[in-house]
Design a protein around this motif. Structure first.
Motif, PDB file in Angstrom:
ATOM      1  N   THR A 268       0.828  -1.206   0.000  1.00 36.89           N
ATOM      2  CA  THR A 268       0.000   0.000   0.000  1.00 36.89           C
ATOM      3  C   THR A 268       0.862   1.255   0.000  1.00 36.89           C
ATOM      4  OG1 THR A 268      -1.837  -1.110   1.126  1.00 36.89           O
ATOM      5  CG2 THR A 268      -1.759   1.281   1.290  1.00 36.89           C
ATOM      6  N   PHE A 269       1.903   1.257   0.830  1.00 38.38           N
ATOM      7  CA  PHE A 269       2.801   2.410   0.886  1.00 38.38           C
ATOM      8  C   PHE A 269       3.480   2.645  -0.461  1.00 38.38           C
ATOM      9  CE2 PHE A 269       7.193   3.905   1.441  1.00 38.38           C
ATOM     10  CZ  PHE A 269       6.952   5.160   1.988  1.00 38.38           C
ATOM     11  N   MET A 270       4.073   1.607  -1.023  1.00 41.17           N
ATOM     12  CA  MET A 270       4.808   1.739  -2.281  1.00 41.17           C
ATOM     13  C   MET A 270       3.866   2.125  -3.423  1.00 41.17           C
ATOM     14  SD  MET A 270       8.101   1.118  -1.790  1.00 41.17           S
ATOM     15  CE  MET A 270       8.833   0.433  -3.282  1.00 41.17           C
ATOM     16  N   TYR A 271       2.662   1.597  -3.409  1.00 36.69           N
ATOM     17  CA  TYR A 271       1.681   1.908  -4.458  1.00 36.69           C
ATOM     18  C   TYR A 271       1.338   3.395  -4.437  1.00 36.69           C
ATOM     19  CZ  TYR A 271      -2.210   1.007  -7.665  1.00 36.69           C
ATOM     20  OH  TYR A 271      -3.050   0.990  -8.757  1.00 36.69           O
ATOM     21  N   ASN A 272       1.171   3.945  -3.252  1.00 38.24           N
ATOM     22  CA  ASN A 272       0.834   5.359  -3.143  1.00 38.24           C
ATOM     23  C   ASN A 272       1.982   6.256  -3.568  1.00 38.24           C
ATOM     24  OD1 ASN A 272      -1.888   6.328  -1.687  1.00 38.24           O
ATOM     25  ND2 ASN A 272      -1.408   4.219  -1.051  1.00 38.24           N
ATOM     26  N   ILE A 273       3.209   5.804  -3.389  1.00 37.14           N
ATOM     27  CA  ILE A 273       4.353   6.573  -3.868  1.00 37.14           C
ATOM     28  C   ILE A 273       4.448   6.454  -5.390  1.00 37.14           C
ATOM     29  CG2 ILE A 273       6.858   6.861  -3.724  1.00 37.14           C
ATOM     30  CD1 ILE A 273       5.398   7.539  -1.143  1.00 37.14           C
ATOM     31  N   MET A 274       4.374   5.229  -5.891  1.00 35.40           N
ATOM     32  CA  MET A 274       4.527   4.986  -7.331  1.00 35.40           C
ATOM     33  C   MET A 274       3.449   5.696  -8.144  1.00 35.40           C
ATOM     34  SD  MET A 274       6.211   3.459  -9.787  1.00 35.40           S
ATOM     35  CE  MET A 274       7.147   2.048  -9.127  1.00 35.40           C
ATOM     36  N   PHE A 275       2.227   5.629  -7.671  1.00 35.26           N
ATOM     37  CA  PHE A 275       1.099   6.142  -8.456  1.00 35.26           C
ATOM     38  C   PHE A 275       0.486   7.388  -7.824  1.00 35.26           C
ATOM     39  CE2 PHE A 275       1.399   1.518  -9.216  1.00 35.26           C
ATOM     40  CZ  PHE A 275       1.785   1.585 -10.551  1.00 35.26           C
ATOM     41  N   ALA A 276       1.335   8.191  -7.210  1.00 36.05           N
ATOM     42  CA  ALA A 276       0.876   9.449  -6.609  1.00 36.05           C
ATOM     43  C   ALA A 276       0.216  10.327  -7.678  1.00 36.05           C
ATOM     44  CB  ALA A 276       2.054  10.176  -5.988  1.00 36.05           C
ATOM     45  N   GLN A 277      -0.862  10.982  -7.287  1.00 35.20           N
ATOM     46  CA  GLN A 277      -1.612  11.837  -8.203  1.00 35.20           C
ATOM     47  C   GLN A 277      -1.118  13.288  -8.125  1.00 35.20           C
ATOM     48  OE1 GLN A 277      -4.054  10.391 -10.344  1.00 35.20           O
ATOM     49  NE2 GLN A 277      -2.876   8.675  -9.491  1.00 35.20           N
TER      50      GLN A 277
ATOM     51  N   THR B 290      16.622   4.218 -12.820  1.00 29.58           N
ATOM     52  CA  THR B 290      15.845   5.233 -12.101  1.00 29.58           C
ATOM     53  C   THR B 290      15.010   4.631 -10.973  1.00 29.58           C
ATOM     54  OG1 THR B 290      14.055   5.060 -13.720  1.00 29.58           O
ATOM     55  CG2 THR B 290      15.719   6.750 -14.108  1.00 29.58           C
ATOM     56  N   THR B 291      15.139   3.330 -10.764  1.00 28.15           N
ATOM     57  CA  THR B 291      14.419   2.686  -9.669  1.00 28.15           C
ATOM     58  C   THR B 291      14.796   3.329  -8.342  1.00 28.15           C
ATOM     59  OG1 THR B 291      14.249   0.568 -10.810  1.00 28.15           O
ATOM     60  CG2 THR B 291      14.130   0.504  -8.405  1.00 28.15           C
ATOM     61  N   TRP B 292      13.800   3.766  -7.589  1.00 25.59           N
ATOM     62  CA  TRP B 292      14.042   4.295  -6.249  1.00 25.59           C
ATOM     63  C   TRP B 292      13.909   3.143  -5.266  1.00 25.59           C
ATOM     64  CZ3 TRP B 292       9.096   3.764  -4.178  1.00 25.59           C
ATOM     65  CH2 TRP B 292       8.029   3.865  -5.075  1.00 25.59           C
ATOM     66  N   MET B 293      14.782   3.123  -4.298  1.00 25.27           N
ATOM     67  CA  MET B 293      14.873   1.915  -3.472  1.00 25.27           C
ATOM     68  C   MET B 293      15.503   2.226  -2.124  1.00 25.27           C
ATOM     69  SD  MET B 293      18.426   1.272  -3.549  1.00 25.27           S
ATOM     70  CE  MET B 293      18.661  -0.483  -3.439  1.00 25.27           C
ATOM     71  N   HIS B 294      15.380   1.269  -1.227  1.00 26.74           N
ATOM     72  CA  HIS B 294      16.089   1.332   0.053  1.00 26.74           C
ATOM     73  C   HIS B 294      16.240  -0.075   0.607  1.00 26.74           C
ATOM     74  CE1 HIS B 294      17.800   3.344   3.558  1.00 26.74           C
ATOM     75  NE2 HIS B 294      17.691   4.463   2.864  1.00 26.74           N
ATOM     76  N   LEU B 295      17.270  -0.242   1.397  1.00 25.55           N
ATOM     77  CA  LEU B 295      17.538  -1.511   2.068  1.00 25.55           C
ATOM     78  C   LEU B 295      17.494  -1.311   3.579  1.00 25.55           C
ATOM     79  CD1 LEU B 295      20.665  -2.799   0.070  1.00 25.55           C
ATOM     80  CD2 LEU B 295      18.247  -3.236  -0.399  1.00 25.55           C
ATOM     81  N   GLY B 296      17.259  -2.410   4.298  1.00 29.42           N
ATOM     82  CA  GLY B 296      17.340  -2.419   5.743  1.00 29.42           C
ATOM     83  C   GLY B 296      18.310  -3.488   6.200  1.00 29.42           C
ATOM     84  N   TYR B 297      19.074  -3.180   7.230  1.00 23.01           N
ATOM     85  CA  TYR B 297      20.120  -4.077   7.730  1.00 23.01           C
ATOM     86  C   TYR B 297      19.582  -5.456   8.102  1.00 23.01           C
ATOM     87  CZ  TYR B 297      23.987  -5.611  10.788  1.00 23.01           C
ATOM     88  OH  TYR B 297      25.010  -6.312  11.389  1.00 23.01           O
TER      89      TYR B 297
ATOM     90  N   LEU C 150      13.021  -2.548  -0.542  1.00 26.18           N
ATOM     91  CA  LEU C 150      11.909  -1.945  -1.279  1.00 26.18           C
ATOM     92  C   LEU C 150      12.456  -1.389  -2.587  1.00 26.18           C
ATOM     93  CD1 LEU C 150      10.366   0.159   1.659  1.00 26.18           C
ATOM     94  CD2 LEU C 150       9.661  -2.125   0.917  1.00 26.18           C
ATOM     95  N   CYS C 151      11.857  -1.760  -3.722  1.00 23.96           N
ATOM     96  CA  CYS C 151      12.270  -1.271  -5.041  1.00 23.96           C
ATOM     97  C   CYS C 151      11.048  -0.787  -5.803  1.00 23.96           C
ATOM     98  CB  CYS C 151      12.950  -2.366  -5.863  1.00 23.96           C
ATOM     99  SG  CYS C 151      14.385  -3.159  -5.092  1.00 23.96           S
ATOM    100  N   GLY C 152      11.112   0.423  -6.345  1.00 19.81           N
ATOM    101  CA  GLY C 152      10.035   0.950  -7.169  1.00 19.81           C
ATOM    102  C   GLY C 152      10.581   1.408  -8.508  1.00 19.81           C
ATOM    103  N   ASP C 153      10.282   0.682  -9.568  1.00 15.83           N
ATOM    104  CA  ASP C 153      10.786   0.989 -10.910  1.00 15.83           C
ATOM    105  C   ASP C 153       9.760   1.864 -11.634  1.00 15.83           C
ATOM    106  OD1 ASP C 153      11.592   1.047 -13.563  1.00 15.83           O
ATOM    107  OD2 ASP C 153      12.215  -1.047 -13.605  1.00 15.83           O
ATOM    108  N   PRO C 154      10.011   3.166 -11.771  1.00 18.66           N
ATOM    109  CA  PRO C 154       9.011   4.044 -12.396  1.00 18.66           C
ATOM    110  C   PRO C 154       8.864   3.819 -13.893  1.00 18.66           C
ATOM    111  CG  PRO C 154      11.031   5.262 -11.959  1.00 18.66           C
ATOM    112  CD  PRO C 154      11.215   3.900 -11.343  1.00 18.66           C
ATOM    113  N   GLU C 155       9.880   3.252 -14.546  1.00 19.68           N
ATOM    114  CA  GLU C 155       9.782   3.012 -15.984  1.00 19.68           C
ATOM    115  C   GLU C 155       8.850   1.836 -16.280  1.00 19.68           C
ATOM    116  OE1 GLU C 155      13.656   2.903 -17.818  1.00 19.68           O
ATOM    117  OE2 GLU C 155      14.386   4.535 -16.544  1.00 19.68           O
TER     118      GLU C 155
END
Length: 451
Positions: A332-341, A392-399, A404-409
């Motif tokens: 849900t979090f990633m979807y709202n970032i990826m498809f923000a209006q 251009t994938t925005w992403m982050h890792l946790g130890y 989390l990976c979001g590929d906008p293309e």
């Protein structure tokens, strides 16, 4: 009496206006594309095999993976169990080693930096309440400027080029630092070290000149936590009634408490995330994947509380670590970032683009808070953890083993949650799993789901 009445009315109006400035997301997040998983289960079997192999070879006891696009979840799988066989501290009656599930809670570790702190900062920025080039001294006062820190800005902290060392020295959970709780063999997670930790941040020294060098540092997001908390307090998004009991011990260090309350109400609450929070309840511990078998500080196998020692000493709340979540909430979090209006008051598409785009190619692959999967920068976005997803994938890792990976293309979301630090965080086999996992997902998606 008349003056008091007027003040009360004004206070109520300000509070109402503040509440109206923060809207909840109205994006409809599809959970499963109709019939897709049933019809395409076989095409994802190579991913199942890869993850099952990672469990078998001891990369992690278990994991949860989820892949989706705008239409919904295309693939989800829970593989393995909480442990390698030893019953965790907390488990349901009669189930000695619970299997992983889509709703298993994971210590998100540094993914907290983007799921909580960065999102909060971005919301204040979007509403015009924060200039990213504001010096941190605007929030901490001139005391922060000692040891050459006066020029550090919010932007520097987001980009990890503030000049900070990677971590405070000594760590705040050490006997040397001397938080009150560390005197106990089983140190409680509490807020009794607030003032000492706040002063530690004020007195930090720098490793590099401000803005000159990328050095990934938890201190940046510990600092941003107080910035967001102060903005929340001053703009009346949170009041004392919203704070975790026992958190506010007075002084500016209490902005930590307002940060947690803001994130809970407007970042997680803004998306209706029911299972994402700092400080999961004792009842939720049974749903948490265990992490480190800590033999030096907590003297237990950690489960249901943050495994990061600095965050634990802070009471479990920090901008750099401490968030717990599961795969469905992260979807849900990633979807709202990826498809923000364009008109979203949670985070709009312009703000998202700004915070998820690589900022200074000559210095690092970092965006603002987020990292990117750029193979042409020296750090390659943490070694191309998102594989052959777009640069251009925005992403982050946790130890702890989260990604989390979001590929906008491709408009593709890839989530991998593991407890790879159980029982020993020196196990780094996940370094040979993340990239192949992401690459395999990309190849399957491109082959069967043309975009």
């Amino acid at each position: 009496m008349m003056i008091k009445t007027i003040l009360v009315i004004v206070g109520l109006v300000v509070a109402i206006c503040s509440a109206n400035r923060v809207a909840y997301s109205n994006i409809n997040v599809p959970m499963v594309e109709d019939n897709v998983r049933a019809l395409s289960a076989s095409i994802w079997s190579p991913v199942d095999e890869l993850l099952e192999g990672a469990v078998s070879n001891g990369t992690f006891p278990g994991c949860v993976a989820l892949v989706g696009n705008k239409k919904g979840i295309l693939y989800s799988s829970a593989v393995g169990s909480y442990t390698y066989g030893i019953p965790p501290v907390y488990h349901p009656p009669g189930i000695d080693n619970p299997p992983m599930a889509l709703d298993t809670l994971f210590d998100m570790a540094s993914c907290s930096k983007v799921t909580a702190a960065t999102t909060a900062i971005a919301q204040f920025y979007q509403r015009g309440e924060l200039n990213l080039d504001s010096p941190i001294t605007d929030f901490f006062g001139p005391e922060f400027g000692v040891n050459g820190k006066a020029g550090i800005t919010v932007r520097n902290c987001l980009l990890h080029n503030s000049g900070f060392f990677p971590d405070p020295n000594p760590f705040w959970n050490t006997q040397e630092f001397g938080c009150p709780a560390t005197s106990q063999y089983y140190p409680p997670m509490e807020f009794t070290c607030q003032n000492q930790i706040y002063n530690s941040i004020l007195n930090q020294t720098l490793q590099n000149p401000i803005g000159s060098t990328y050095v990934y540092s938890d201190l940046n997001f510990m600092t941003l936590m107080y910035v967001a908390g102060q903005l929340s307090y001053e703009n009346k998004y949170t009041t004392s009634q919203d704070l975790v009991p026992g958190c506010d011990n007075g002084g500016p260090e209490a902005y930590q408490c307002h940060y947690e309350a803001y994130v809970n109400k407007y970042v997680f609450g803004g998306l209706g995330l029911k299972s994402t929070s700092y400080l999961p309840s004792a009842n939720d511990a049974v749903f948490c994947a265990p992490t480190v078998n800590d033999t030096t500080y907590m003297h237990t196998t950690i489960q249901g509380v943050v495994s990061d020692g600095n965050a634990y000493a802070m009471g479990g709340v920090s901008g750099h670590a401490g968030v717990f979540s599961n795969s469905l909430d992260m979807w849900t979090f990633m979807y709202n970032i990826m498809f923000a209006q364009p008109d979203s008051s949670y985070l709009n598409s312009t703000t998202v683009k700004y915070f998820t785009t690589e900022y200074n190619h000559t210095q690092s692959s970092r965006a603002l808070g987020w990292n990117t999967n750029d193979p042409t920068v020296f750090d390659q976005g943490w070694g191309l953890a998102c594989g052959t997803l777009s640069p251009t994938t925005w992403m982050h890792l946790g130890y702890t083993g989260t990604m989390l990976c979001g590929d906008p293309e491709r408009e593709l979301i890839v989530i991998l949650l593991t407890n790879r630090v159980y029982p020993d965080p020196s196990n780094e086999k996940i370094l040979s799993v993340r990239k192949p996992f992401s690459t395999l997902v990309q190849k399957i998606f491109d082959s069967y789901f043309p975009h």
